[in-house]
Design a protein around this motif. Structure first.
Motif, PDB file in Angstrom:
ATOM      1  N   GLU A 123      34.255  26.984  36.180  1.00  0.00           N
ATOM      2  CA  GLU A 123      34.526  28.408  36.445  1.00  0.00           C
ATOM      3  C   GLU A 123      33.233  29.211  36.400  1.00  0.00           C
ATOM      4  O   GLU A 123      33.055  30.177  37.119  1.00  0.00           O
ATOM      5  CB  GLU A 123      35.540  28.945  35.423  1.00  0.00           C
ATOM      6  CG  GLU A 123      36.108  30.313  35.781  1.00  0.00           C
ATOM      7  CD  GLU A 123      35.269  31.475  35.276  1.00  0.00           C
ATOM      8  OE1 GLU A 123      35.549  32.615  35.681  1.00  0.00           O
ATOM      9  OE2 GLU A 123      34.326  31.258  34.471  1.00  0.00           O
ATOM     10  N   GLU A 124      32.330  28.810  35.490  1.00  0.00           N
ATOM     11  CA  GLU A 124      31.109  29.604  35.311  1.00  0.00           C
ATOM     12  C   GLU A 124      30.034  29.264  36.337  1.00  0.00           C
ATOM     13  O   GLU A 124      29.055  29.995  36.479  1.00  0.00           O
ATOM     14  CB  GLU A 124      30.540  29.403  33.893  1.00  0.00           C
ATOM     15  CG  GLU A 124      31.472  29.833  32.771  1.00  0.00           C
ATOM     16  CD  GLU A 124      31.621  31.352  32.662  1.00  0.00           C
ATOM     17  OE1 GLU A 124      31.092  32.086  33.519  1.00  0.00           O
ATOM     18  OE2 GLU A 124      32.294  31.793  31.713  1.00  0.00           O
ATOM     19  N   GLY A 125      30.174  28.132  36.990  1.00  0.00           N
ATOM     20  CA  GLY A 125      29.104  27.731  37.910  1.00  0.00           C
ATOM     21  C   GLY A 125      27.803  27.452  37.189  1.00  0.00           C
ATOM     22  O   GLY A 125      26.728  27.554  37.771  1.00  0.00           O
ATOM     23  N   VAL A 285      24.243  39.896  42.030  1.00  0.00           N
ATOM     24  CA  VAL A 285      24.443  41.307  42.392  1.00  0.00           C
ATOM     25  C   VAL A 285      25.937  41.602  42.476  1.00  0.00           C
ATOM     26  O   VAL A 285      26.697  40.789  43.016  1.00  0.00           O
ATOM     27  CB  VAL A 285      23.796  41.655  43.758  1.00  0.00           C
ATOM     28  CG1 VAL A 285      23.955  43.148  44.058  1.00  0.00           C
ATOM     29  CG2 VAL A 285      22.321  41.294  43.773  1.00  0.00           C
ATOM     30  N   ARG A 286      26.330  42.755  41.938  1.00  0.00           N
ATOM     31  CA  ARG A 286      27.758  43.140  41.955  1.00  0.00           C
ATOM     32  C   ARG A 286      27.891  44.616  42.326  1.00  0.00           C
ATOM     33  O   ARG A 286      27.134  45.462  41.827  1.00  0.00           O
ATOM     34  CB  ARG A 286      28.387  42.887  40.577  1.00  0.00           C
ATOM     35  CG  ARG A 286      28.132  41.448  40.116  1.00  0.00           C
ATOM     36  CD  ARG A 286      28.856  41.040  38.853  1.00  0.00           C
ATOM     37  NE  ARG A 286      28.372  39.714  38.449  1.00  0.00           N
ATOM     38  CZ  ARG A 286      29.097  38.777  37.863  1.00  0.00           C
ATOM     39  NH1 ARG A 286      30.363  39.007  37.573  1.00  0.00           N
ATOM     40  NH2 ARG A 286      28.569  37.619  37.541  1.00  0.00           N
ATOM     41  N   HIS A 287      28.850  44.902  43.183  1.00  0.00           N
ATOM     42  CA  HIS A 287      29.135  46.299  43.578  1.00  0.00           C
ATOM     43  C   HIS A 287      30.530  46.321  44.211  1.00  0.00           C
ATOM     44  O   HIS A 287      30.922  45.358  44.872  1.00  0.00           O
ATOM     45  CB  HIS A 287      28.086  46.811  44.572  1.00  0.00           C
ATOM     46  CG  HIS A 287      28.196  48.291  44.802  1.00  0.00           C
ATOM     47  ND1 HIS A 287      29.061  48.835  45.731  1.00  0.00           N
ATOM     48  CD2 HIS A 287      27.573  49.330  44.202  1.00  0.00           C
ATOM     49  CE1 HIS A 287      28.962  50.152  45.686  1.00  0.00           C
ATOM     50  NE2 HIS A 287      28.067  50.482  44.768  1.00  0.00           N
ATOM     51  N   GLY A 355      33.919  43.807  35.823  1.00  0.00           N
ATOM     52  CA  GLY A 355      32.760  43.325  36.580  1.00  0.00           C
ATOM     53  C   GLY A 355      32.612  41.829  36.502  1.00  0.00           C
ATOM     54  O   GLY A 355      31.664  41.271  37.052  1.00  0.00           O
ATOM     55  N   ALA A 356      33.547  41.150  35.812  1.00  0.00           N
ATOM     56  CA  ALA A 356      33.434  39.693  35.631  1.00  0.00           C
ATOM     57  C   ALA A 356      34.311  38.958  36.638  1.00  0.00           C
ATOM     58  O   ALA A 356      35.418  39.408  36.944  1.00  0.00           O
ATOM     59  CB  ALA A 356      33.851  39.314  34.217  1.00  0.00           C
ATOM     60  N   GLY A 357      33.823  37.836  37.137  1.00  0.00           N
ATOM     61  CA  GLY A 357      34.602  37.010  38.057  1.00  0.00           C
ATOM     62  C   GLY A 357      35.559  36.086  37.307  1.00  0.00           C
ATOM     63  O   GLY A 357      35.305  35.741  36.156  1.00  0.00           O
ATOM     64  N   HIS A 358      36.664  35.714  37.964  1.00  0.00           N
ATOM     65  CA  HIS A 358      37.664  34.830  37.346  1.00  0.00           C
ATOM     66  C   HIS A 358      38.362  34.004  38.425  1.00  0.00           C
ATOM     67  O   HIS A 358      38.475  34.451  39.568  1.00  0.00           O
ATOM     68  CB  HIS A 358      38.737  35.654  36.619  1.00  0.00           C
ATOM     69  CG  HIS A 358      38.200  36.508  35.517  1.00  0.00           C
ATOM     70  ND1 HIS A 358      37.777  35.976  34.322  1.00  0.00           N
ATOM     71  CD2 HIS A 358      37.978  37.837  35.443  1.00  0.00           C
ATOM     72  CE1 HIS A 358      37.341  36.965  33.547  1.00  0.00           C
ATOM     73  NE2 HIS A 358      37.447  38.099  34.194  1.00  0.00           N
ATOM     74  N   SER A 381      29.889  39.672  25.860  1.00  0.00           N
ATOM     75  CA  SER A 381      30.391  38.394  26.367  1.00  0.00           C
ATOM     76  C   SER A 381      29.244  37.618  27.012  1.00  0.00           C
ATOM     77  O   SER A 381      28.161  38.151  27.197  1.00  0.00           O
ATOM     78  CB  SER A 381      31.507  38.638  27.368  1.00  0.00           C
ATOM     79  OG  SER A 381      32.132  37.418  27.723  1.00  0.00           O
ATOM     80  N   HIS A 382      29.508  36.333  27.351  1.00  0.00           N
ATOM     81  CA  HIS A 382      28.438  35.435  27.815  1.00  0.00           C
ATOM     82  C   HIS A 382      27.312  35.417  26.774  1.00  0.00           C
ATOM     83  O   HIS A 382      26.125  35.399  27.114  1.00  0.00           O
ATOM     84  CB  HIS A 382      27.914  35.835  29.197  1.00  0.00           C
ATOM     85  CG  HIS A 382      28.848  35.443  30.300  1.00  0.00           C
ATOM     86  ND1 HIS A 382      28.565  35.598  31.630  1.00  0.00           N
ATOM     87  CD2 HIS A 382      30.075  34.870  30.258  1.00  0.00           C
ATOM     88  CE1 HIS A 382      29.565  35.151  32.367  1.00  0.00           C
ATOM     89  NE2 HIS A 382      30.512  34.708  31.539  1.00  0.00           N
ATOM     90  N   SER A 383      27.681  35.404  25.536  1.00  0.00           N
ATOM     91  CA  SER A 383      26.748  35.469  24.411  1.00  0.00           C
ATOM     92  C   SER A 383      27.509  34.972  23.180  1.00  0.00           C
ATOM     93  O   SER A 383      28.732  35.137  23.104  1.00  0.00           O
ATOM     94  CB  SER A 383      26.311  36.921  24.204  1.00  0.00           C
ATOM     95  OG  SER A 383      25.928  37.148  22.864  1.00  0.00           O
TER      96      SER A 383
HETATM   97  C1  GLV Z   1      31.868  34.750  35.353  1.00  0.00           C
HETATM   98  O1  GLV Z   1      32.184  34.908  34.191  1.00  0.00           O
HETATM   99  C2  GLV Z   1      31.103  35.745  36.054  1.00  0.00           C
HETATM  100  O2  GLV Z   1      31.541  36.900  36.113  1.00  0.00           O
HETATM  101  O3  GLV Z   1      30.018  35.422  36.538  1.00  0.00           O
END
Ligand code: GLV
Ligand code: MN
Ligand code: MN
Length: 408
Positions: A123-125, A285-287, A355-358, A381-383
């Motif tokens: 999931e995290e790549g 990048v996220r938007h 803003g997090a992918g799932h 998170s991610h920490s």
């Molecule tokens: C996954 O947790 C991501 O948002 O990159």
């Protein structure tokens, strides 16, 4: 009954990272394999029938009396982690799904349609570079040939690694039969920000996921000796990389709602007394607006090319993955909010953008999908500092059970 906090306690030593802190559980590592075994044992104890599909997704089935798995209710998350990640991102959703099945069985619920608990790989790549790889393969959102050829940092292909773990790489890719079994998908997840803390609510539901993508920038220069090469004679890709990182920060900061990160940078060959010949850096990048994301990336690429030319280097940009903004199914979202009022004794249940992918975001393009978030008192998170109180972890089981019972 095994609680969510007991389950998470049972896996709390798996994949601890003594160097980075927290957990490093990349897909198909010893740690992730141990977690898969743990899942299989726990799901089997609950009477679920466990199998691994051709994309490496684990399924634990509680069949309806008819035995028909079409249009089932599916819930789950992932067990892999980012490098040095927290204990809850992924495992909370898996443990809560298992505990919710236990709660439903205790309540004497007889499922009118099949119910499955799933674990999605990568999931995290964090090993092969593309996040939500399992759900992208399942849905055909990614080309299977491309996945077979993805490499981990040691140069192993996904085809070789998946074969070593019992999958047939020929059979990776869109799985119509598995897709037909998913009527609705629900993912419970630790909240990865501060919204629930600020709203003083233990649970929320997902409204949307910010569009996001990953790009690799490769800066090519001239490898050379750190002592014998005069400053004026250098074509040092590390100097260019440093300027690119700063340009990324400036560019994203000047755009409302944009987020851009370089969390990974790799000089080649990477010696203290060696001017690098190449630097790879990865850009996230996220938007909310995909065209803004594209413009940001283009601007960053232009600035990178200028910085590279000035140093006598060159730079290339490669897109590694992209996911558009996702809006979760509105009726399902409302239904989750209604069900969760039971859990929270009639309090309003907030709907949160994230803003997090799932995996739920990938599946949302194919089946009605929704998310339930559980409060994280650190907001981090991610920490290793990601956190969920035991009472909230255990509430996650009844919250998810309430949601599933209504949807069943
Ligand atoms: C996954 O947790 C991501 O948002 O990159
Ligand atoms: Mn996650
Ligand atoms: Mn994550």
């Amino acid at each position: 009954m095994t609680t969510v906090s007991d389950m998470l306690g049972a896996i709390s030593d798996v994949g601890r990272d003594s160097v980075r802190g927290g957990y490093s559980r990349p897909v198909f590592s010893m740690a992730e394999l141990e977690l898969r075994e743990w899942f299989t044992a726990e799901a089997t104890k609950l009477g679920l029938e466990v199998s691994t599909d051709r994309n490496g997704i684990l399924w634990g089935w509680w069949d309806a009396e008819s035995g028909d798995r079409t249009g089932a209710l599916v819930t789950g998350s992932h067990l892999d982690s980012v490098p040095g990640g927290g204990a809850f991102d992924g495992p909370l959703g898996v443990a809560a799904a298992l505990a919710a099945v236990d709660v439903l069985k205790e309540r004497g619920v007889e499922p009118r349609r099949g119910l499955a608990v799933t674990v999605f790989p990568e999931e995290e790549g964090s090993r092969f570079g593309v996040a939500c790889l399992g759900s992208r393969l399942l849905t055909g959102a990614i080309d299977a040939d491309r996945v077979r050829n993805l490499k981990d940092p040691a140069g192993n292909t996904f085809a070789d690694v998946s074969r070593a773990h019992g999958l047939d790489p020929k059979h990776l890719g869109r799985d119509e039969e598995a897709l037909r079994t998913i009527g609705d998908f629900i993912e419970l997840h630790v909240e990865q920000g501060r919204a629930l803390i600020d709203l003083d609510s233990p649970v929320g539901v997902g409204s949307s996921i910010l569009g996001h993508g990953r790009w690799r920038l490769t800066v090519q220069g001239q490898g050379n000796h750190a002592g014998t090469t005069l400053m004026a004679d250098r074509a040092d890709p590390m100097v260019v990389a440093a300027q690119i990182v700063l340009a990324i920060r400036r560019t994203a900061a000047s755009q409302d709602d944009a987020r851009a990160t370089v969390g990974r940078l790799q000089p080649v060959p990477g010696g203290t007394n060696v001017i690098a010949s190449r630097v790879d850096l990865w850009l996230d990048v996220r938007h909310p607006d995909d065209s803004v994301t594209a413009a940001l990336v283009e601007s960053i690429h232009g600035q990178a090319q200028k910085a590279a030319a000035f140093e006598g280097c060159s730079v290339t940009l490669t897109e590694e993955s992209f996911s558009s903004t996702v809006h979760f199914d509105a009726p399902l979202q409302r239904q989750l909010q209604n069900s969760l009022r039971r859990t929270t004794s009639e309090h309003q249940v907030p709907a949160l953008p994230t803003g997090a992918g799932h995996d739920a975001g990938v599946l949302a393009g194919y089946v009605p999908s929704g998310m339930v978030y559980i409060r994280n008192p650190t907001g981090i998170s991610h920490s290793p500092e990601e956190f969920v109180e035991d009472t909230d972890a255990n509430l996650a089981a009844s919250a998810l059970a309430d949601v599933l019972e209504d949807l069943l």
